[in-house]
Design an enzyme around this catalytic site. Structure first.
Site, mmCIF file in Angstrom:
data_model
loop_
_atom_site.group_PDB
_atom_site.id
_atom_site.type_symbol
_atom_site.label_atom_id
_atom_site.label_comp_id
_atom_site.label_asym_id
_atom_site.label_seq_id
_atom_site.Cartn_x
_atom_site.Cartn_y
_atom_site.Cartn_z
ATOM 1 N N GLY A 12 0.815 -1.213 0.000
ATOM 2 C CA GLY A 12 0.000 0.000 0.000
ATOM 3 C C GLY A 12 0.846 1.258 0.000
ATOM 4 O O GLY A 12 0.523 2.240 0.677
ATOM 5 N N ILE A 17 0.606 6.880 4.379
ATOM 6 C CA ILE A 17 1.623 6.394 5.311
ATOM 7 C C ILE A 17 2.592 5.441 4.594
ATOM 8 O O ILE A 17 3.800 5.458 4.853
ATOM 9 C CB ILE A 17 0.940 5.699 6.513
ATOM 10 C CG1 ILE A 17 0.184 6.734 7.366
ATOM 11 C CG2 ILE A 17 1.955 4.926 7.355
ATOM 12 C CD1 ILE A 17 -0.777 6.130 8.401
ATOM 13 N N ASN A 91 1.266 -2.435 5.294
ATOM 14 C CA ASN A 91 0.613 -1.136 5.531
ATOM 15 C C ASN A 91 -0.739 -1.010 4.816
ATOM 16 O O ASN A 91 -1.600 -0.259 5.268
ATOM 17 C CB ASN A 91 1.559 -0.024 5.065
ATOM 18 C CG ASN A 91 0.849 1.292 4.872
ATOM 19 O OD1 ASN A 91 0.564 2.014 5.826
ATOM 20 N ND2 ASN A 91 0.507 1.613 3.624
ATOM 21 N N SER A 144 -3.576 -0.177 14.370
ATOM 22 C CA SER A 144 -4.213 1.115 14.644
ATOM 23 C C SER A 144 -4.551 1.240 16.117
ATOM 24 O O SER A 144 -4.723 0.229 16.811
ATOM 25 C CB SER A 144 -5.517 1.224 13.836
ATOM 26 O OG SER A 144 -6.254 2.356 14.252
ATOM 27 N N SER A 146 -7.258 1.815 16.736
ATOM 28 C CA SER A 146 -8.559 1.155 16.632
ATOM 29 C C SER A 146 -8.506 -0.333 16.992
ATOM 30 O O SER A 146 -9.539 -0.983 17.079
ATOM 31 C CB SER A 146 -9.128 1.308 15.218
ATOM 32 O OG SER A 146 -9.309 2.659 14.921
ATOM 33 N N TYR A 157 -13.916 -2.316 10.582
ATOM 34 C CA TYR A 157 -12.488 -1.941 10.492
ATOM 35 C C TYR A 157 -11.743 -2.252 11.788
ATOM 36 O O TYR A 157 -10.645 -2.826 11.765
ATOM 37 C CB TYR A 157 -12.428 -0.455 10.152
ATOM 38 C CG TYR A 157 -11.060 0.178 10.168
ATOM 39 C CD1 TYR A 157 -10.207 0.061 9.079
ATOM 40 C CD2 TYR A 157 -10.638 0.942 11.262
ATOM 41 C CE1 TYR A 157 -8.951 0.683 9.087
ATOM 42 C CE2 TYR A 157 -9.402 1.565 11.273
ATOM 43 C CZ TYR A 157 -8.564 1.427 10.181
ATOM 44 O OH TYR A 157 -7.329 2.040 10.188
ATOM 45 N N LYS A 161 -8.192 -4.512 12.750
ATOM 46 C CA LYS A 161 -6.957 -3.980 13.349
ATOM 47 C C LYS A 161 -6.587 -4.756 14.608
ATOM 48 O O LYS A 161 -5.396 -5.008 14.859
ATOM 49 C CB LYS A 161 -7.114 -2.479 13.613
ATOM 50 C CG LYS A 161 -7.202 -1.664 12.314
ATOM 51 C CD LYS A 161 -5.935 -1.810 11.481
ATOM 52 C CE LYS A 161 -5.972 -1.113 10.151
ATOM 53 N NZ LYS A 161 -4.723 -1.237 9.383
ATOM 54 N N THR A 189 -4.583 9.250 14.789
ATOM 55 C CA THR A 189 -5.254 9.815 13.616
ATOM 56 C C THR A 189 -4.271 10.651 12.814
ATOM 57 O O THR A 189 -3.644 11.569 13.338
ATOM 58 C CB THR A 189 -6.472 10.663 14.039
ATOM 59 O OG1 THR A 189 -7.417 9.797 14.655
ATOM 60 C CG2 THR A 189 -7.124 11.323 12.838
ATOM 61 N N ASN A 195 -9.226 9.115 5.499
ATOM 62 C CA ASN A 195 -10.144 9.760 6.449
ATOM 63 C C ASN A 195 -10.401 11.237 6.151
ATOM 64 O O ASN A 195 -10.969 11.945 6.962
ATOM 65 C CB ASN A 195 -9.603 9.611 7.880
ATOM 66 C CG ASN A 195 -8.194 10.159 8.022
ATOM 67 O OD1 ASN A 195 -7.701 10.838 7.128
ATOM 68 N ND2 ASN A 195 -7.546 9.857 9.137
HETATM 69 N N1 LIG Z 1 -4.705 7.612 8.550
HETATM 70 C C1 LIG Z 1 -4.964 7.209 9.807
HETATM 71 O O1 LIG Z 1 -5.458 7.979 10.659
HETATM 72 C C2 LIG Z 1 -4.682 5.829 10.197
HETATM 73 C C3 LIG Z 1 -4.302 4.864 9.289
HETATM 74 N N2 LIG Z 1 -4.052 3.595 9.728
HETATM 75 C C4 LIG Z 1 -3.655 2.568 8.793
HETATM 76 O O2 LIG Z 1 -2.564 3.002 8.015
HETATM 77 C C5 LIG Z 1 -2.531 2.274 6.791
HETATM 78 C C6 LIG Z 1 -2.313 3.251 5.643
HETATM 79 O O3 LIG Z 1 -3.438 4.093 5.556
HETATM 80 P P1 LIG Z 1 -3.343 5.621 5.128
HETATM 81 O O4 LIG Z 1 -2.023 5.911 4.554
HETATM 82 O O5 LIG Z 1 -3.825 6.415 6.243
HETATM 83 O O6 LIG Z 1 -4.470 5.674 4.016
HETATM 84 P P2 LIG Z 1 -4.392 5.847 2.413
HETATM 85 O O7 LIG Z 1 -5.770 5.632 1.942
HETATM 86 O O8 LIG Z 1 -3.690 7.095 2.086
HETATM 87 O O9 LIG Z 1 -3.458 4.648 1.984
HETATM 88 C C7 LIG Z 1 -3.903 3.323 1.907
HETATM 89 C C8 LIG Z 1 -2.977 2.604 0.977
HETATM 90 O O10 LIG Z 1 -3.384 1.218 0.878
HETATM 91 C C9 LIG Z 1 -3.406 0.887 -0.490
HETATM 92 N N3 LIG Z 1 -4.355 -0.211 -0.706
HETATM 93 C C10 LIG Z 1 -5.695 -0.197 -0.483
HETATM 94 N N4 LIG Z 1 -6.221 -1.377 -0.832
HETATM 95 C C11 LIG Z 1 -5.195 -2.148 -1.267
HETATM 96 C C12 LIG Z 1 -5.106 -3.463 -1.761
HETATM 97 N N5 LIG Z 1 -6.183 -4.247 -1.881
HETATM 98 N N6 LIG Z 1 -3.890 -3.936 -2.142
HETATM 99 C C13 LIG Z 1 -2.785 -3.158 -2.035
HETATM 100 N N7 LIG Z 1 -2.813 -1.913 -1.571
HETATM 101 C C14 LIG Z 1 -4.001 -1.413 -1.195
HETATM 102 C C15 LIG Z 1 -3.776 2.160 -1.217
HETATM 103 O O11 LIG Z 1 -3.393 2.092 -2.568
HETATM 104 C C16 LIG Z 1 -3.007 3.190 -0.426
HETATM 105 O O12 LIG Z 1 -1.695 3.329 -0.913
HETATM 106 C C17 LIG Z 1 -3.848 1.513 6.719
HETATM 107 O O13 LIG Z 1 -3.619 0.176 7.111
HETATM 108 C C18 LIG Z 1 -4.699 2.206 7.762
HETATM 109 O O14 LIG Z 1 -5.686 1.371 8.303
HETATM 110 C C19 LIG Z 1 -4.131 3.250 11.039
HETATM 111 C C20 LIG Z 1 -4.508 4.170 11.961
HETATM 112 C C21 LIG Z 1 -4.807 5.521 11.622
HETATM 113 C C1 LIG Z 2 -9.375 6.091 9.155
HETATM 114 C C2 LIG Z 2 -9.523 6.702 10.510
HETATM 115 O O1 LIG Z 2 -9.642 8.073 10.494
HETATM 116 C C3 LIG Z 2 -8.334 6.414 11.343
HETATM 117 O O2 LIG Z 2 -8.039 5.062 11.192
HETATM 118 C C4 LIG Z 2 -7.773 4.565 12.345
HETATM 119 O O3 LIG Z 2 -7.392 3.449 12.480
HETATM 120 C C5 LIG Z 2 -7.995 5.519 13.440
HETATM 121 O O4 LIG Z 2 -8.943 5.000 14.298
HETATM 122 C C6 LIG Z 2 -8.492 6.744 12.789
HETATM 123 O O5 LIG Z 2 -9.805 6.988 13.132
#
Ligand SMILES: NC(=O)C1=CN([C@@H]2O[C@H](COP(=O)(O)OP(=O)(O)OC[C@H]3O[C@@H](n4cnc5c(N)ncnc54)[C@H](O)[C@@H]3O)[C@@H](O)[C@H]2O)C=CC1
Ligand SMILES: C[C@H](O)[C@@H]1OC(=O)[C@H](O)[C@@H]1O
Length: 254
Positions: A12, A17, A91, A144, A146, A157, A161, A189, A195
């Site tokens: 991802g 991230i 990720n 997370s 979460s 979700y 996690k 967050t 989000n």
């Molecule tokens: N943004 C936040 O507040 C938080 C994020 N996280 C976790 O961080 C990780 C990254 O999320 P973010 O960067 O925030 O969101 P984002 O939406 O910017 O990135 C998600 C990434 O996962 C990839 N992805 C989605 N489905 C996929 C699949 N089937 N196969 C391969 N890649 C796939 C997307 O292409 C993207 O690069 C996630 O696991 C999310 O749950 C955890 C806690 C808080």
């Molecule tokens: C996607 C949410 O905003 C983000 O993802 C998490 O895992 C945290 O709980 C945040 O709410």
């Protein structure tokens, strides 16, 4: 772990991230496999440019982490390119916000398939190669806050996690004899595409700013830095841990 350029896979890594994490390893001159889902090639290419600019050597590789066939093909392709990994960062994730009563079985299953089955499939495929190579290594999975708390619109979700954190604990036992540590990073967050819409809801951003003692939501680099720290030689005795990276939000009850 050796002194040569580290071989890293970030799932991802097209955006958010994952992208920041790929770039962080790029700054060390690492060879970084940038996993992206089919359809996000352009975003992945931008990550690759950033990794190159940081001093790393990118290798974009498409695969839906929920799909066993695509994950197997990715493992084969990355192995052919790099050999066994030193560092695997799980990720990739999705968080389709939904009211509990609107979650149908398709949404429940897809969220679990990407977030939890994806970590299982990718970790099994890549650590099999790492164990065979006998060089040790690191697995860091993005769980997370979460995993520890609930969310009214994240029922599906949050369960994934908690599952990721649990998976890392069991794999910490399975893989430690092979010199591979397994840990989870738990972001609070962080504003990203996952989000952005939710944070734009009236009062939401202010609510977080008030709850988070450092005064603001995180940025992707905050999480990338914590992931990177767990892959340093000095972190070799950290195994089966959950590292919360939330600016103090969790402990701020009253
Ligand atoms: N943004 C936040 O507040 C938080 C994020 N996280 C976790 O961080 C990780 C990254 O999320 P973010 O960067 O925030 O969101 P984002 O939406 O910017 O990135 C998600 C990434 O996962 C990839 N992805 C989605 N489905 C996929 C699949 N089937 N196969 C391969 N890649 C796939 C997307 O292409 C993207 O690069 C996630 O696991 C999310 O749950 C955890 C806690 C808080
Ligand atoms: C996607 C949410 O905003 C983000 O993802 C998490 O895992 C945290 O709980 C945040 O709410």
């Amino acid at each position: 772990m050796t002194d040569e350029a580290q071989r890293v896979l970030v799932t991802g890594a097209a955006r958010g991230i994952g992208r920041a994490t790929a770039v962080r390893f790029g700054r060390d001159g690492a060879r970084v496999a940038i996993n992206y889902p089919p359809g996000e090639r352009e975003h992945a290419e931008h990550t690759a440019e950033l990794v190159t600019a940081a001093g790393g050597d990118p290798y974009p590789v498409a695969a839906d982490v929920a799909d066993p066939t695509q994950v197997a093909a990715m493992a084969e392709a990355v192995h052919a390119e790099f050999g066994p990994l030193d560092v695997l960062v799980n990720n990739a994730g999705i968080c389709p916000f939904a009211d509990f009563f609107d979650i149908d079985v398709e949404l429940w299953d897809r969220t679990h398939q990407v977030n939890l089955r994806g970590v299982f499939l990718v970790t099994q495929a890549f650590t099999r190669q790492m164990v065979a190579a006998g060089r040790g290594g690191r697995v860091v999975s993005v769980s997370s806050i979460s995993a520890w708390v609930g969310g009214s619109h994240q029922v599906h979700y949050c369960a994934t996690k908690a599952g990721i954190s649990s998976l890392m604990k069991s794999l910490a036992i399975v893989l430690a004899p092979h010199g591979i540590t397994c840990n989870a990073v738990l972001p609070g967050t962080v504003e990203t595409d996952i989000n952005r819409e939710d944070l734009a809801r009236p009062g939401k951003r202010e609510m977080f700013a008030q709850r988070i003692p450092v005064g603001h939501t995180g940025v992707p680099d905050d999480i990338a830095g914590a992931i990177w720290l767990l892959t340093r030689p000095e972190a070799g005795y950290v195994n089966g841990a959950e590292l919360l990276v939330d600016g103090g939000m969790f402990v701020n009850l009253q």
